[in-house]
Design a protein around this motif. Structure first.
Motif, PDB file in Angstrom:
ATOM      1  N   LYS A 158       0.833  -1.211   0.000  1.00  0.00           N
ATOM      2  CA  LYS A 158       0.000   0.000   0.000  1.00  0.00           C
ATOM      3  C   LYS A 158       0.865   1.257   0.000  1.00  0.00           C
ATOM      4  O   LYS A 158       0.362   2.354  -0.214  1.00  0.00           O
ATOM      5  CB  LYS A 158      -0.918   0.000   1.228  1.00  0.00           C
ATOM      6  CG  LYS A 158      -1.752  -1.271   1.395  1.00  0.00           C
ATOM      7  CD  LYS A 158      -2.620  -1.551   0.193  1.00  0.00           C
ATOM      8  CE  LYS A 158      -3.592  -2.694   0.445  1.00  0.00           C
ATOM      9  NZ  LYS A 158      -2.954  -3.996   0.631  1.00  0.00           N
ATOM     10  N   VAL A 159       2.168   1.087   0.270  1.00  0.00           N
ATOM     11  CA  VAL A 159       3.104   2.207   0.205  1.00  0.00           C
ATOM     12  C   VAL A 159       3.699   2.236  -1.196  1.00  0.00           C
ATOM     13  O   VAL A 159       4.152   1.207  -1.717  1.00  0.00           O
ATOM     14  CB  VAL A 159       4.234   2.056   1.250  1.00  0.00           C
ATOM     15  CG1 VAL A 159       5.198   3.229   1.178  1.00  0.00           C
ATOM     16  CG2 VAL A 159       3.637   1.952   2.647  1.00  0.00           C
ATOM     17  N   GLU A 160       3.724   3.400  -1.814  1.00  0.00           N
ATOM     18  CA  GLU A 160       4.044   3.527  -3.238  1.00  0.00           C
ATOM     19  C   GLU A 160       5.369   2.883  -3.633  1.00  0.00           C
ATOM     20  O   GLU A 160       5.457   2.222  -4.667  1.00  0.00           O
ATOM     21  CB  GLU A 160       4.057   5.011  -3.619  1.00  0.00           C
ATOM     22  CG  GLU A 160       4.249   5.249  -5.111  1.00  0.00           C
ATOM     23  CD  GLU A 160       4.178   6.724  -5.461  1.00  0.00           C
ATOM     24  OE1 GLU A 160       4.402   7.045  -6.632  1.00  0.00           O
ATOM     25  OE2 GLU A 160       3.914   7.540  -4.566  1.00  0.00           O
ATOM     26  N   LEU A 195      -0.475 -11.812  -3.323  1.00  0.00           N
ATOM     27  CA  LEU A 195       0.617 -10.824  -3.351  1.00  0.00           C
ATOM     28  C   LEU A 195       1.156 -10.660  -4.764  1.00  0.00           C
ATOM     29  O   LEU A 195       1.418  -9.526  -5.206  1.00  0.00           O
ATOM     30  CB  LEU A 195       1.736 -11.253  -2.404  1.00  0.00           C
ATOM     31  CG  LEU A 195       2.988 -10.362  -2.395  1.00  0.00           C
ATOM     32  CD1 LEU A 195       2.645  -8.909  -2.057  1.00  0.00           C
ATOM     33  CD2 LEU A 195       4.029 -10.905  -1.405  1.00  0.00           C
ATOM     34  N   LEU A 196       1.307 -11.764  -5.484  1.00  0.00           N
ATOM     35  CA  LEU A 196       1.824 -11.691  -6.855  1.00  0.00           C
ATOM     36  C   LEU A 196       0.925 -10.833  -7.725  1.00  0.00           C
ATOM     37  O   LEU A 196       1.412 -10.023  -8.528  1.00  0.00           O
ATOM     38  CB  LEU A 196       1.948 -13.097  -7.442  1.00  0.00           C
ATOM     39  CG  LEU A 196       2.550 -13.191  -8.841  1.00  0.00           C
ATOM     40  CD1 LEU A 196       3.962 -12.625  -8.868  1.00  0.00           C
ATOM     41  CD2 LEU A 196       2.544 -14.641  -9.320  1.00  0.00           C
ATOM     42  N   ALA A 201      -0.097  -6.190 -10.928  1.00  0.00           N
ATOM     43  CA  ALA A 201      -1.086  -5.197 -11.354  1.00  0.00           C
ATOM     44  C   ALA A 201      -0.502  -3.793 -11.416  1.00  0.00           C
ATOM     45  O   ALA A 201      -1.051  -2.924 -12.106  1.00  0.00           O
ATOM     46  CB  ALA A 201      -2.284  -5.219 -10.407  1.00  0.00           C
ATOM     47  N   SER A 202       0.607  -3.563 -10.724  1.00  0.00           N
ATOM     48  CA  SER A 202       1.208  -2.224 -10.685  1.00  0.00           C
ATOM     49  C   SER A 202       2.581  -2.161 -11.340  1.00  0.00           C
ATOM     50  O   SER A 202       3.237  -1.125 -11.278  1.00  0.00           O
ATOM     51  CB  SER A 202       1.333  -1.745  -9.231  1.00  0.00           C
ATOM     52  OG  SER A 202       0.069  -1.664  -8.610  1.00  0.00           O
ATOM     53  N   SER A 203       3.016  -3.260 -11.948  1.00  0.00           N
ATOM     54  CA  SER A 203       4.363  -3.280 -12.514  1.00  0.00           C
ATOM     55  C   SER A 203       4.407  -4.117 -13.779  1.00  0.00           C
ATOM     56  O   SER A 203       4.243  -5.338 -13.739  1.00  0.00           O
ATOM     57  CB  SER A 203       5.352  -3.842 -11.478  1.00  0.00           C
ATOM     58  OG  SER A 203       6.610  -4.094 -12.064  1.00  0.00           O
ATOM     59  N   LEU A 241      -3.247 -10.539 -16.990  1.00  0.00           N
ATOM     60  CA  LEU A 241      -2.244  -9.476 -17.153  1.00  0.00           C
ATOM     61  C   LEU A 241      -1.140  -9.929 -18.110  1.00  0.00           C
ATOM     62  O   LEU A 241      -0.680  -9.153 -18.953  1.00  0.00           O
ATOM     63  CB  LEU A 241      -1.640  -9.110 -15.796  1.00  0.00           C
ATOM     64  CG  LEU A 241      -2.556  -8.345 -14.829  1.00  0.00           C
ATOM     65  CD1 LEU A 241      -1.937  -8.316 -13.433  1.00  0.00           C
ATOM     66  CD2 LEU A 241      -2.785  -6.925 -15.326  1.00  0.00           C
ATOM     67  N   ALA A 242      -0.720 -11.181 -17.983  1.00  0.00           N
ATOM     68  CA  ALA A 242       0.335 -11.703 -18.853  1.00  0.00           C
ATOM     69  C   ALA A 242      -0.125 -11.747 -20.310  1.00  0.00           C
ATOM     70  O   ALA A 242       0.657 -11.478 -21.230  1.00  0.00           O
ATOM     71  CB  ALA A 242       0.750 -13.102 -18.394  1.00  0.00           C
TER      72      ALA A 242
END
Length: 379
Positions: A158-160, A195-196, A201-203, A241-242
């Motif tokens: 949750k931390v950028e 977690l994955l 989702a952000s990278s 996503l992949a």
């Protein structure tokens, strides 16, 4: 009340380590109101001091960590106090110790402290993330240590800056390897896949690493088929996503080769709303790849390419299944038990031996049963 006074007095006596350890042990026996008063009277500082100067005494480490966990439990204020008193560097040192008890309790403390929103920026450093990723990759640690480590990292996402740090420290490959190694633990796989997805989702880099990791696609396909409902949803989300990333063609091909269709079809029928949507979107993307593959097999100028009969046969079978999905991703009511059984069973022959075909037949019966119900309702 006498116990409380003893604990306060003994903790403040820096010259008597034995009395401090005894006081720390007694903190676990105090009620919530007494623990709150103890924190107000400055007990947190001496407990962290014990951890700084433990001299390798496991009894002292265990007593101080249990005491801090007791004070942090149910109190956001105490969680913040513990971090402000400098607990994080001390815990990071303990996480790298040779004592599994110290590691397990320290990870539990990090998990509880990171559950407090106000603490996360102070905890989410490169050093913290690197140490936690190393724990995930170390098979010598207990399952509980692994679970608490993953939970801590999930809170820190949750931390950028955390997700780039997870990727930079090799967290994606560590998670994929952990999922593969933990196939017998549904809880461990679920936490790792959740977690994955948060990282992927952000990278875009994380998506590429997942798609190209050895055994990554296969592991996710198996989770979609055999995992918990939540794990299936998040594993399908990572696969989606992949299939949308820079390696999408190779990913779609690999997902098809791993025999993902039965599990995705089941998820599109049985899953929660988000899971259904993800599965249906992924199935439609895979249908596009099937059609492209058929053109590749049969297209081109005469004499330049010969169709691969085995390949085309499999792709035609996949296309036959995909025709059971309409433009909205819903399974067509007219599907019959025999058709679905035959198609799923045939796909099972092309599936790697590690995954049994029996589950596909069970799915076929389930799917056909649901379709017959829909058919009766519609008539």
């Amino acid at each position: 009340m006498e116990d409380l006074e003893f604990v306060v007095e003994a903790l403040m006596n820096n010259g008597d380590r034995e009395a401090q350890v005894e006081a720390a042990i007694r903190i676990r026996e105090l009620n919530r109101k007494q623990r709150h008063e103890l924190a107000e009277r400055g007990a947190i500082g001496p407990l962290i001091s014990i951890l700084r100067t433990h001299g390798g005494c496991e009894e002292a480490i265990e007593a101080a960590l249990f005491a801090l966990l007791a004070l942090a439990f149910g109190s956001e204020r105490n969680k913040v106090r513990i971090v402000k008193y400098g607990a994080v560097p001390v815990l990071l040192d303990l996480l790298q110790s040779q004592s599994e008890v110290a590691v397990e309790l320290s990870v539990a403390a990090m998990m509880i402290l990171s559950s407090c929103l106000a603490n996360r920026p102070a905890i989410a450093s490169s050093e913290t993330v690197g140490i936690l990723i190393a724990i995930i990759g170390d098979t010598g640690h207990s399952e509980q240590s692994h679970l608490d480590t993953i939970s801590t990292l999930h809170s820190l996402t949750k931390v950028e800056q955390t997700i780039p740090l997870i990727v930079a420290h090799g967290g994606v490959s560590s998670l994929v390897e952990f999922i593969i190694a933990s196939e017998k633990s549904l809880e461990a796989v679920e936490k790792a896949v959740v977690l994955l997805e948060a990282v992927a989702a952000s990278s875009a880099e994380a998506v590429i690493e997942t798609a190209t990791a050895s055994g990554g696609i296969q592991a996710l396909v198996e989770v979609v088929e055999e995992g918990t409902p939540q794990a299936k949803e998040h594993a399908a989300a990572v696969l989606l996503l992949a299939c949308q990333g820079s390696h999408q063609e190779g990913c779609r091909e690999c997902i098809l080769q791993e025999g993902a269709l039965p599990g995705l079809l089941q998820l599109s029928v049985d899953g929660k709303p988000r899971a259904k949507d993800i599965a249906q979107r992924l199935l439609l993307l895979l249908r596009e790849r099937v059609r492209d593959h058929q053109l590749e097999c049969g297209g081109g100028a005469a004499g330049k390419r010969r169709p691969n009969k085995k390949c085309c046969s499999k792709m035609e079978l996949v296309e036959e299944i995909m025709r059971e999905i309409d433009t909205d991703g819903e399974v067509v009511v007219a599907a019959t038990l025999r058709l679905v059984e035959e198609m799923v069973a045939k796909l099972g022959h092309d599936r790697p031996a590690a995954s049994p075909a029996g589950s596909r037949l069970r799915f076929a019966h389930m799917l056909s049963g649901r379709l017959s119900i829909r058919s009766r309702r519609g008539s």
